[in-house]
Enzyme design. Structure first.
Site, mmCIF file in Angstrom:
data_model
loop_
_atom_site.group_PDB
_atom_site.id
_atom_site.type_symbol
_atom_site.label_atom_id
_atom_site.label_comp_id
_atom_site.label_asym_id
_atom_site.label_seq_id
_atom_site.Cartn_x
_atom_site.Cartn_y
_atom_site.Cartn_z
ATOM 1 N N GLU A 82 -9.993 -2.101 -12.028
ATOM 2 C CA GLU A 82 -8.570 -1.805 -11.950
ATOM 3 C C GLU A 82 -7.694 -2.965 -11.464
ATOM 4 O O GLU A 82 -6.568 -3.145 -11.947
ATOM 5 C CB GLU A 82 -8.352 -0.613 -11.009
ATOM 6 C CG GLU A 82 -9.003 0.662 -11.508
ATOM 7 C CD GLU A 82 -9.001 1.737 -10.438
ATOM 8 O OE1 GLU A 82 -8.220 2.685 -10.566
ATOM 9 O OE2 GLU A 82 -9.774 1.609 -9.478
ATOM 10 N N ARG A 99 -2.371 6.643 -3.292
ATOM 11 C CA ARG A 99 -2.633 5.226 -3.582
ATOM 12 C C ARG A 99 -1.326 4.487 -3.832
ATOM 13 O O ARG A 99 -1.166 3.332 -3.451
ATOM 14 C CB ARG A 99 -3.576 5.084 -4.780
ATOM 15 C CG ARG A 99 -3.930 3.643 -5.088
ATOM 16 C CD ARG A 99 -5.057 3.530 -6.090
ATOM 17 N NE ARG A 99 -6.353 3.815 -5.516
ATOM 18 C CZ ARG A 99 -7.148 2.902 -4.937
ATOM 19 N NH1 ARG A 99 -6.743 1.638 -4.854
ATOM 20 N NH2 ARG A 99 -8.322 3.235 -4.456
ATOM 21 N N GLU A 112 -11.657 11.340 -16.407
ATOM 22 C CA GLU A 112 -12.172 11.619 -15.066
ATOM 23 C C GLU A 112 -12.072 13.105 -14.772
ATOM 24 O O GLU A 112 -12.953 13.693 -14.174
ATOM 25 C CB GLU A 112 -11.392 10.810 -14.028
ATOM 26 C CG GLU A 112 -11.975 10.929 -12.633
ATOM 27 C CD GLU A 112 -11.261 10.051 -11.615
ATOM 28 O OE1 GLU A 112 -10.579 9.092 -12.013
ATOM 29 O OE2 GLU A 112 -11.392 10.323 -10.406
#
Ligand SMILES: Cc1cc2nc3c(=O)[nH]c(=O)nc-3n(C[C@H](O)[C@H](O)[C@H](O)COP(=O)(O)OP(=O)(O)OC[C@H]3O[C@@H](n4cnc5c(N)ncnc54)[C@H](O)[C@@H]3O)c2cc1C
Ligand code: FES
Ligand code: FES
Length: 1472
Positions: free
Chosen positions: A1403, A1013, A935
């Site tokens: 995920e 997160r 990413e």
């Protein structure tokens, strides 16, 4: 380059000859190949042969697997053709002489796939596809070897597929292995009793059923018996056979020719000419909703007599099992398999003349003797010449230890060194008193021999059974097929698996040299130190003699191995024990040999001395033996290899097991069977519920991944497979070898010169401002500037004409460092207050008013703890790769990069090259896995190469080696939480306060977002009224950690379940009850003040799965089991998860663009911002577009993801690829449908797209549309605690539950997952097949995270786990033995506003792997209870065998405990 002058006595015997062999049936003569090349280097240098992949270069992943077709030379089966799967990355090129090498391209292509390739594709055995060719080739070898031409029988059993280790050398990071096994098992013919079916009618039967399910495809294909027209070809497509399916490079040194006697060796031999016809040029095929003209033709073709062309070519076939007809389950049927149509062994090779030859250059010569005399001659003249057998040690030394051997001698083709006696030739087995193995016989052959003879010999053959057992779990099949005993013995590794057996059994080595002639060496004094032996330099080992006990002697030999992973792993401790008992049960002789306990294989001699004369069947003997061993292995806490307590405990535990086994084998008494049976898995099974009530014409169908067939045939191109560019150069990064140091001097001069680099780039090559990058904060230099902050940080990049030269040049750069103190762990960072700025806090309830004290006052019970979870290496099979192609005219750069993030790649290449973004086209067709690791970290390599490409004006390419990738590209964040949780006395949660720390490494990358997160998943599924969570981002001197599937969520939910477990254990409430009491209810608020909406399904999921899987009765059974078993424990755990979907607080990333262009012929080009990494995004997006535009999927094509088509694309991440891009596609399709509406009115709503498009074109209607979508509703603001104004963090939650059941071997810490059931709420699936694959794959990855995968560092900050040899991801044998997946049924999603009402799935299931850890915890708790251990258990992640064994708290552990002395440090550092 001139060849090194060889001694005349050598050149008198050895001839400088081209290497002659066959490649996919084509004869090759290779003059003067590069002596540094492995077989893989050669294969990949050839045009059209990029299917064989480089995944690790160390024999640990299997991506490079090819099959060597050769003649058996054993007496028993002389002349029979064998198929050996081998690792091309290790296999010496010289080893192919006289053999036929088969690559994945050789067995089929997407037009005419091998049945195995077709079945793998249809059954979803390939996601990213990078592992696939290697797996196909391992299976191909298995299938080919299952046919016995002598008896004309084919026999393949489930046990062969799963339990005999044929797939233990192959890794897949995507699929979770289940579909691969399923595909392999379609070849099982037990039901045919091993006979080949004579099957004209069966073939027809099958064809009648074929394709019936694929109604989303071209209409013409449906309901006919011909091609289904699926992209990439259908099993019914007529084979387009070419004479040569591979073409070789025009390199003048490579000569190809078809041997005249070799007709048909490449082709499937029984194909008739009529089957080779091709579709007519202007064939037009009618399809549902569209009709294509010339550019898009179906491959359909009727044979002249109107019968099917594919199947009818087969005269005799082994049919795949007929598909099941269960309702709702997709029906698959396959092209039949026939051994008659397989590649034959090139007849010319049967007459191949084996002659001694050599080749090489001035620095490196390869010699290939074919007799022992020739070998001794070479060794006599050149004692330092390196013998090479299977090369599984030597090639590692060359590649990773940078050793060079000017003279290498390939010994595996010397018949005299490969001899073995056929046990059937022993007239009287009673008289056999030794077995002699040729030194370089393959381990596979020895394994088979030992299996056979030990069975015949019974107890007397226990040493052979011990050897077999060690070999079964020795490396992977590809290595065992070539590696030798001599190679293992001569290497003298302290963790050799075979040497302890040889030592224990008193083996004797036969050796020979020119000067001494034959002589013998006793194993007992062979090993003199770390990797040193008594073998004289000029001698070779010729045979290994294994003594057998004389008839009547009571002797037992056993061997044991404990490693992190059962299959293909280096031992932690390996041992072999042999005991001889006198008639009265006294020990007359004993040997206790160990690996992993010292720098060499050793015998516990002092223990041995003390035991002789003692009575074996006496608890005093056992007890004193364990005490002696504990005394003899007085390891230091910091012993090399680490795990001192575990090793010592194992050394004792394994003897303990042996003692009991001897009693059992010799029937001296009763023993507890749990003690003597090791954990074994049985054949796996499982199900998918395959029920999709929401299935539409295209969306909701189980369409195989659109590239699956190409991935299975090796045609699918990854970045490094792209054809050579004109004048391209290869880059290699120069990396810091220090964790933290000043760069005193960097001297490039040794790296530049002939045969090395042409040039280099470093910090001087770009401006200071341009040198900094980062996804969120630009804090990381592309090129180190004066100081390095982590091992693996790039200092510069060299470039050369070849990749091997560039790598050699990179190693030659001379760097002088001045070491500075390094911080590695979270604890060290906290102590040093080494943090990146973060400061995000979540507050709920009393915390908002800063009144947590009040909340704590209300808590009847408070629990506190620290929980740690290690990081995780992505281990995508394709390492980071990039190819930069500068265009000098326009000053543009085409950047092919294996990246999830085209926009960031474009931006930073623009930054380092100084051209605007519109001159940088960042592109990616597919990645070989990414999981978040590409990413942001992929940007670095692309930019370094771009700097060099700009400087030289030439294309630059690089694919990182596995160790470079692991050192430089970061991992999942190791996380530590210090938590305090309060509740009522009946377990109702009242308050949570936690400080959570992630180990960011040396730069920020996305560590702050990961922490966000993490903080927002610390509730998992439970309502807590008062919450105060502080996130901290630790700055350390490890590589910069980054995104990884779940992005902090799995770590965080593990912490939640840990504190929940602490409460349950503390309050003695069943954990399921505690969870149930605290589950969110609709309308409640999360710690980030988001309301749980009407789509809250976790309670329903829990109750459904609980009932469907008989959870409660299984739990009761397990509790009973545990009460009756001391050494074998079971555990079960049911874990829920909720995972928030959206790029949480990076609001701007929640957008996507798409471009849809309809051409006048009705074909459609689709681009969107998402990238394909195996997750099936392209397939799903094509389904979305096909559904919206009312066309079949093969009307639509997505070539790649490119910034020239889609501007400002968000990274494909956060499980949002389908959500974001699907909606953008829908937007574009809506526009087009609106423009096409008048034409649909005119020609009918189901009019073919060709008709519509053509008419619209003539009417000057714009048939291109750009779609765009931004996620509504979300927009969380940190620090806003007003529930009225705060916006949601997440668009919705994907939810799920898993139940896992395990069995634990208390003595060793090994375990197996007996069963896992998963139920997920993923909305209305766009493609269930892909979603099942995501769920299974994510679960297995999670299982790896929580039980197996462990990154370790050396004390000086170097990463110790840099490849598959040291870093273990789950293999085929690690998946649940029973593995069931289902989707939540019978609900509506009232709040969901996603594309086709589907949910992100990439995920969320990963965390469910933790169900295995918590099931293990239950088993450990039971063992602790048995042992009277009362302290609360702290079981951090990963729950490795070491952690589990050390948690048991038994007497053996007490004996094995190594106490850490003051100032003593462990050998390894773990950084959580
Ligand atoms: C991925 C991987 C997994 C592995 N797993 C295991 C494992 O589970 N257990 C384990 O014990 N080992 C393991 N190994 C180590 C290795 O595979 C073994 O040591 C193997 O037996 C070496 O045999 P070889 O024929 O490939 O040796 P080579 O690499 O060809 O040679 C090794 C050494 O032996 C010498 N040699 C070879 N033949 C002779 C001869 N006839 N006389 C004298 N010297 C000779 C060579 O000169 C060289 O020094 C693994 C290696 C890899 C790469
Ligand atoms: S590349 Fe050969 S085994 Fe990994
Ligand atoms: S499909 Fe196996 S690694 Fe991706």
């Amino acid at each position: 380059m001139a060849t090194m002058e060889l001694h005349p006595s050598i050149t008198a015997v050895f001839k400088k000859k081209p290497l002659e062999f066959y490649l996919n049936g084509t004869r090759i003569e290779l003059s003067d190949p590069n002596p540094q090349w492995t077989l893989l280097d050669f294969i990949r240098s050839q045009h059209g042969l990029k299917g064989t992949k480089l995944g690790c270069g160390e024999g640990g992943c299997g991506a490079c697997t090819v099959v060597i077709q050769t003649l058996d030379t054993s007496q028993e089966r002389k002349g029979r053709v064998r198929h050996l799967a081998v690792n091309a990355c290790l296999f010496p090129l010289v080893g192919v002489v006289g053999k036929n090498v088969i690559t994945v391209e050789g067995i089929g292509n997407s037009e005419n796939p091998h049945p195995l390739q077709e079945r793998m594709a249809k059954l979803h055995g390939s996601q990213c596809g990078f592992c696939t060719p290697g797996i196909v080739m391992s299976l191909y070898a298995l299938i080919r070897n299952s046919y016995d031409p002598a008896t004309k029988t084919f026999r393949l059993t489930e046990s062969d597929v799963e339990l005999e280790g044929h797939l233990d050398g192959n890794l897949c990071r995507c699929t979770g292995y289940k579909p691969i096994l399923q595909a392999a098992k379609t070849f099982i013919t037990e039901d045919l009793k091993g006979k080949i079916a004579i099957s004209g009618e069966t073939v027809h039967d099958l064809q009648d059923r074929e394709c019936s399910e694929i109604s989303y495809m071209s209409e013409g294909a449906v309901k006919t018996s011909f091609s289904c027209g699926r992209p990439g070809g259908c099993c019914r497509d007529p084979p387009k056979m070419t004479k040569e399916s591979t073409s070789l490079s025009p390199d003048s040194s490579v000569k190809r020719s078809r041997d005249s006697s070799d007709t048909g060796s490449l082709e499937h031999v029984s194909v008739s000419e009529s089957a080779i016809s091709t579709p007519e040029e202007d064939e037009t095929v009618s399809v549902s909703g569209t009709t294509f003209g010339k550019p898009m033709k179906s491959n359909e073709k009727e044979s002249p007599d109107g019968s099917q062309v594919e199947g009818t070519k087969v005269k005799a076939g082994i049919d795949a099992p007929p598909p099941k007809i269960d309702s709702g389950i997709p029906q698959y049927s396959f092209a039949p398999y026939s051994t008659n149509t397989e590649l034959i062994f090139p007849p010319a090779l049967r007459k191949f003349e084996n002659i001694p030859l050599y080749y090489g250059n001035s620095t490196h010569i390869w010699l290939r003797p074919v007799t022992l005399e020739q070998l001794l001659l070479v060794k006599g003249v050149y004692p330092s010449a390196k013998l090479v057998g299977g090369a599984s040690e030597v090639q590692i030394e060359v590649r990773f230890k940078n050793l060079s051997f000017p003279i290498s001698v390939y010994v595996s083709d010397i018949e005299a060194l490969r001899q073995i006696d056929d046990p059937n030739n022993y007239e009287d087995l009673d008289t056999v008193n030794e077995v002699i193995f040729g030194a370089n016989l393959s381990l596979t052959d020895i394994e088979a021999f030992c299996k056979d003879l030990s069975r015949k010999l019974g107890q007397r053959g226990s040493v052979l059974e011990a050897i077999r057992k060690q070999l079964r779990y020795f490396a992977g099949r590809q290595i065992r097929n070539v590696a030798s005993l001599a190679g293992n013995i001569a290497t003298a590794s302290p963790v050799s698996d075979i040497n302890p057996v040889l030592l224990a059994c008193g083996a004797f080595l036969a050796a020979e040299s020119k000067t001494r002639g034959p002589f013998g060496l006793e194993m007992s004094d062979f090993f003199t130190g770390y990797r040193t032996t008594t073998l004289p330099a000029d001698a070779v080992i010729t045979h290994i003699h294994i003594p057998l006990p004389e008839l009547g002697v009571t002797e037992v030999t056993k061997a044991y191995k404990q490693s992190k992973r059962k299959d293909d792993d280096i031992a932690i401790v390996t041992a072999a024990f042999r005991v001889q008992l006198s008639w009265d049960g006294l020990i007359s002789n004993i040997s206790l040999a160990y690996g992993g306990m010292a720098p060499r294989t050793i015998e516990a001699k002092s223990t041995k001395r003390k035991l002789v004369g003692k009575k074996w069947h006496s608890s005093t003997t056992l007890d004193s033996a364990m005490a002696y061993l504990a005394h003899e292995f007085d390891l230091n806490f910091g012993a090399p290899g680490g795990m001192a307590t575990y090793r010592k405990t194992l050394a004792i535990s394994l003897f303990f097991r042996f003692w009991h086994e001897v009693i059992s084998d010799l029937k001296l008494g009763e023993v507890n069977q749990d003690l003597i049976t090791e954990i074994h898995r049985s054949i796996s099974s499982g199900s998918r519920d395959d029920n999709n009530p929401h299935e539409q014409r295209v969306v909701g169908k189980q369409i195989p991944h659109l590239s699956a067939l190409k991935q299975n045939t090796g045609e699918a191109q990854y970045v490094d497979d792209m054809p050579p560019q004109d004048r391209e150069l290869f880059g290699a990064m120069v990396l810091s070898s220090r964790a933290h140091a000043k760069l005193v001097e960097v001297d490039w001069s040794p790296a530049i010169g002939p045969g090395l680099a042409l040039g280099y780039v470093d910090k001087h090559s770009i401006s200071k401002e341009a040198n900094f990058w980062g996804s969120i904060v630009k804090d990381e230099p592309f090129f180190a500037d004066g100081e390095v902050f982590s091992q693996g940080q790039p200092i510069g990049l060299v470039y050369a004409e070849t990749a091997l030269q560039a790598q050699a040049a990179a190693r030659a750069v001379r760097i002088v460092y001045e070491d500075l103190p390094a911080i590695l762990t979270i604890d060290e960072a906290i102590e040093a207050k080494s943090f990146f700025k973060h400061g995000k806090i979540l507050k709920k309830g009393a915390a908002i008013e800063d009144k947590m004290d009040k909340a704590w006052e209300k808590c009847e019970r408070v629990f506190e703890g620290t929980t740690r979870i290690g990081g995780q290496e992505h281990f995508y099979l394709e390492t980071n790769a990039a190819l930069i192609i500068p265009n000098l005219e326009d000053k543009t750069f085409e950047v092919w990069s294996s990246t999830q993030n085209t926009m960031e790649t474009q931006e930073f290449v623009s930054q380092v090259t100084g051209v605007p973004s519109h001159r940088v086209n960042a592109r990616v067709k597919r990645m070989g896995g990414a999981f978040g690791g590409k990413e942001s970290r992929s940007v670095q390599l692309a930019c370094l190469l771009a700097v060099a490409a700009k400087k030289e004006g030439r294309p630059m390419r690089c694919m990182l080696n596995r160790d470079e990738d692991m050192m430089t590209t970061g991992q999942r964040h190791p996380i530590q939480a210090r938590w305090k949780v309060g509740c009522t006395s009946d377990g109702k949660l009242l308050a949570l306060e936690a400080d959570v720390y992630d180990n960011a490494g040396f730069s920020q990358d996305m560590s702050g977002a990961v922490m966000d997160r993490c903080c927002t998943h610390l509730d998992n599924c439970y309502e807590i009224p008062n919450v105060l969570i502080r996130g901290h981002v630790c700055k350390t001197n490890t590589h910069s950690n980054t995104a990884f599937r779940g992005f902090g969520g799995p770590q965080s939910m593990f912490i939640t379940e840990t504190y929940m477990t602490a409460i349950a254990e503390g309050l003695k409430i069943p954990i399921d009850e505690l969870r149930h009491r605290n589950l969110y209810k609709e309308g409640q608020l999360t710690p980030f003040l988001q309301k749980i909406d009407q789509d809250w399904h976790v309670p329903l999921l829990l109750s459904q799965i609980r009932e469907e899987t008989n959870y409660d009765s299984r739990l009761a059974t397990i509790q009973k089991f545990n009460s009756q078993h001391k050494w074998r424990k079971r555990g079960i755990s049911m874990i829920p998860t909720k995972f928030g979907l959206s790029f949480a607080t990076a609001l701007h990333l929640n957008q996507a663009g798409a471009s849809v262009m309809i051409y006048a012929d009705g074909s459609i080009l689709l681009h969107h911002g998402g990238t394909e990494m195996g997750q099936g995004l392209y397939t799903k997006m094509v389904q979305v577009a096909a559904q919206e535009l009312n066309v079949p999927v093969d009307a639509i094509f997505t070539p790649d993801s490119t910034t020239y088509q889609i501007a400002n694309a968000s990274p494909t991440a956060a499980s949002s690829g389908s959500d974001l891009n699907g909606m953008a596609i829908k937007d574009a399709c809506d526009q087009l449908n609106a423009r096409l509406a008048p034409f649909r009115e005119k020609f009918g709503k189901d009019a073919p797209m060709k008709t519509l498009a053509h008419a619209a074109y003539l009417e000057r209607v714009n048939l291109s549309a750009n779609g765009f979508w931004k996620m509504p509703r979300i927009g969380y603001t940190w620090g806003n605690y007003n529930t009225e104004t705060q916006k949601p963090m997440y668009y919705y939650f994907t939810q799920g539950v898993a139940i896992s059941e395990i069995e634990l071997d208390v003595l060793t810490g090994s375990h197996t997952v007996l069963r896992t059931d998963i139920k997920m709420d993923i909305g209305r699936s766009i493609n269930p097949a892909i979603d099942y694959g995501q769920i299974e794959g994510a679960f297995v990855q999670g299982l790896g995270l929580f039980t197996m995968e462990e990154s370790l560092w050396m004390q000086d900050g170097r990463l110790a786990t840099t490849g598959p040899g040291t870093y273990k991801i789950p293999g085929f044998s690690d998946i649940p033995q029973e593995f069931n997946v289902s989707f939540l049924q019978g609900v509506e999603w009232g709040h969901l506003r996603s594309i086709q009402s589907s949910k992100g799935v990439g995920e969320p299931p990963l965390f469910l792997g933790a169900s295995v850890l918590f099931a293990l915890r239950m088993a450990v708790m039971s063992a602790r209870e048995d042992n009277g251990v009362r302290e609360p258990l702290v079981l951090d992640s990963p729950a490795t065998p070491e952690r589990l064994r050390l948690a048991i708290g038994d007497e053996i552990l007490k004996r094995g405990t190594v106490v850490q002395k003051a100032g003593e440090k462990g050998f390894f550092v773990s950084v959580a």
